[in-house]
Write an enzyme that holds these catalytic residues in place. Structure first.
Site, short mmCIF file in Angstrom:
data_model
loop_
_atom_site.label_atom_id
_atom_site.label_comp_id
_atom_site.label_asym_id
_atom_site.label_seq_id
_atom_site.Cartn_x
_atom_site.Cartn_y
_atom_site.Cartn_z
CD GLN A 100 -2.54 -1.22 2.68
OE1 GLN A 100 -3.58 -0.60 2.89
NE2 GLN A 100 -1.95 -1.97 3.59
CG ASN A 101 4.04 1.20 2.39
OD1 ASN A 101 3.04 1.61 2.97
ND2 ASN A 101 4.85 0.29 2.91
CG HIS A 118 -3.00 2.64 -1.74
ND1 HIS A 118 -2.98 2.58 -0.37
CD2 HIS A 118 -4.10 1.96 -2.13
CE1 HIS A 118 -4.04 1.91 0.06
NE2 HIS A 118 -4.73 1.52 -0.99
CB CYS A 129 -1.91 12.74 -22.95
SG CYS A 129 -0.24 12.90 -22.29
CB CYS A 157 -0.89 16.89 -24.35
SG CYS A 157 -1.07 16.58 -22.58
CB THR A 195 -1.36 -2.75 6.78
OG1 THR A 195 -2.51 -2.00 6.35
CG2 THR A 195 -1.75 -4.21 6.91
CG ASN A 220 0.78 -3.78 13.49
OD1 ASN A 220 1.17 -3.01 14.37
ND2 ASN A 220 0.03 -3.35 12.47
CB ALA A 238 8.61 -4.53 9.79
N1 APR Z 1 6.68 -2.48 12.17
C1 APR Z 1 5.46 -3.00 11.84
N2 APR Z 1 4.30 -2.30 11.92
C2 APR Z 1 4.40 -1.03 12.38
C3 APR Z 1 5.62 -0.43 12.75
C4 APR Z 1 6.79 -1.21 12.63
N3 APR Z 1 7.99 -0.71 12.96
N4 APR Z 1 5.36 0.85 13.17
C5 APR Z 1 4.03 1.02 13.06
N5 APR Z 1 3.45 -0.10 12.60
C6 APR Z 1 2.03 -0.35 12.32
C7 APR Z 1 1.07 0.45 13.15
O1 APR Z 1 0.79 -0.24 14.38
C8 APR Z 1 -0.17 0.47 12.23
O2 APR Z 1 -0.99 -0.65 12.49
O3 APR Z 1 1.80 0.07 11.00
C9 APR Z 1 0.42 0.36 10.85
C10 APR Z 1 0.32 1.65 10.04
O4 APR Z 1 -1.05 1.86 9.81
P1 APR Z 1 -1.49 3.10 8.89
O5 APR Z 1 -0.73 4.31 9.29
O6 APR Z 1 -3.00 3.08 8.92
O7 APR Z 1 -0.97 2.74 7.45
P2 APR Z 1 -1.64 1.76 6.41
O8 APR Z 1 -2.32 0.61 7.06
O9 APR Z 1 -0.60 1.45 5.41
O10 APR Z 1 -2.74 2.71 5.73
C11 APR Z 1 -3.35 2.21 4.55
O11 APR Z 1 -4.34 4.33 4.14
O12 APR Z 1 -4.04 6.54 4.27
C12 APR Z 1 -4.12 5.52 3.37
O13 APR Z 1 -3.09 5.33 1.28
C13 APR Z 1 -2.83 5.39 2.65
O14 APR Z 1 -1.67 3.36 2.06
C14 APR Z 1 -2.29 4.05 3.13
C15 APR Z 1 -3.53 3.32 3.58
#
Ligand code: APR
Length: 252
Positions: A100-101, A118, A129, A157, A195, A220, A238
């Site tokens: 998603q990054n 994303h 275009c 364009c 995530t 997580n 991670a």
């Molecule tokens: N290792 C693993 N997980 C981690 C770490 C880490 N070091 N630090 C934080 N996290 C976790 C947090 O606990 C949280 O659950 O990463 C997650 C980040 O969540 P979000 O900030 O909601 O990001 P994400 O899930 O990628 O959001 C999805 O939402 O805003 C939109 O497009 C944007 O791609 C994004 C999407």
């Protein structure tokens, strides 16, 4: 012990999907969206900037913000967790990386064919275009957070160039969604890392995998709505958990 159970599942899998979110980039120094302390939400009204309307109203403000983010990403490096994901490709018969990054940290760690659900900071395109546009050469330059930068114009364009990311209210790239659905419905293990599992349709991917019988392993430090569907929940960052998981699954 959870790590050993997760490593066993991983080591026996024929097809592994690695599904990552902003937490995967956090230890490289890229703030997550929802981290209350340093997340992009708290420093900017990122949601207000990440919309087609915001770009129409003030292209320079939105382009400047994404340029700031792109150059921040270019100044940081992939961490040991990214490198561990890249190493998995040498061990598991089939590996699909879905992220998603919008950064390029997986690619810079050596992962190939990364699917960006994303979009990407490194795929600007023309608003008219839709042709891909070159990533501006800004070595040395570093816009301040929030400095307005006029977006370039399309050489074909003369349309305005926009960031190649998916904005709120926009559909995800159809090709990426389809590739993700095929991978999730055919894998044995889906490793979800960093995530919150809150933003759809991407958040549907791990749930789809379980419906097709895959085992979900979650990495997580915090609980998420994905906890109940995970076969194993590895509570930790991670950059620490992934290297241990990979070296336990496939000892050197
Ligand atoms: N290792 C693993 N997980 C981690 C770490 C880490 N070091 N630090 C934080 N996290 C976790 C947090 O606990 C949280 O659950 O990463 C997650 C980040 O969540 P979000 O900030 O909601 O990001 P994400 O899930 O990628 O959001 C999805 O939402 O805003 C939109 O497009 C944007 O791609 C994004 C999407």
């Amino acid at each position: 012990m959870d790590l050993n159970e997760a490593a066993k599942l991983l080591g026996q899998a024929r097809h592994v999907v690695v599904f990552t979110g902003a937490g995967m980039s956090a230890e490289s120094g890229v703030p997550t969206f929802r981290d209350a302390l340093t997340g992009l939400w708290s420093r900017f009204d990122a949601q207000a900037l990440a919309t087609p309307q915001a770009f129409d109203e003030d292209p320079a403000l939105v382009w400047g913000w994404y340029e700031w983010r792109r150059q921040l990403v270019q100044r940081v490096r992939p961490h040991q967790g990214h490198l561990a994901v890249a190493r998995m490709a040498a061990h598991t018969p089939e590996l699909t990386v879905l992220t998603q990054n919008v950064d390029d940290l997986h690619e810079r760690a050596g992962s190939t064919s990364v699917t960006h659900l994303h979009g990407s900071l490194f795929a600007p395109r023309c608003t008219e275009c839709t042709r891909p546009a070159p990533v501006p050469d800004t070595t040395g330059d570093q816009p301040d957070e929030g400095r307005r930068v006029d977006p370039p114009r399309c050489p074909h364009c003369d349309g305005l160039i926009r960031p190649g990311v998916v904005w709120f209210g926009e559909a995800l790239p159809q090709e990426a969604l389809e590739a993700a659905a095929v991978a999730a419905s055919t894998c044995d293990v889906l490793l979800t890392v960093g995530t919150s599992g809150l933003v759809y349709p991407a958040a549907e991917i791990p749930r789809l995998a379980t419906r097709y019988g895959a085992a979900v392993i979650q990495v997580n430090p915090q609980p998420t709505p994905l906890d109940p569907i995970a076969r194993v929940n590895l509570r930790g960052p991670a950059a620490e958990v992934l290297p241990s998981l990979v070296s336990t699954a496939w000892p050197q």
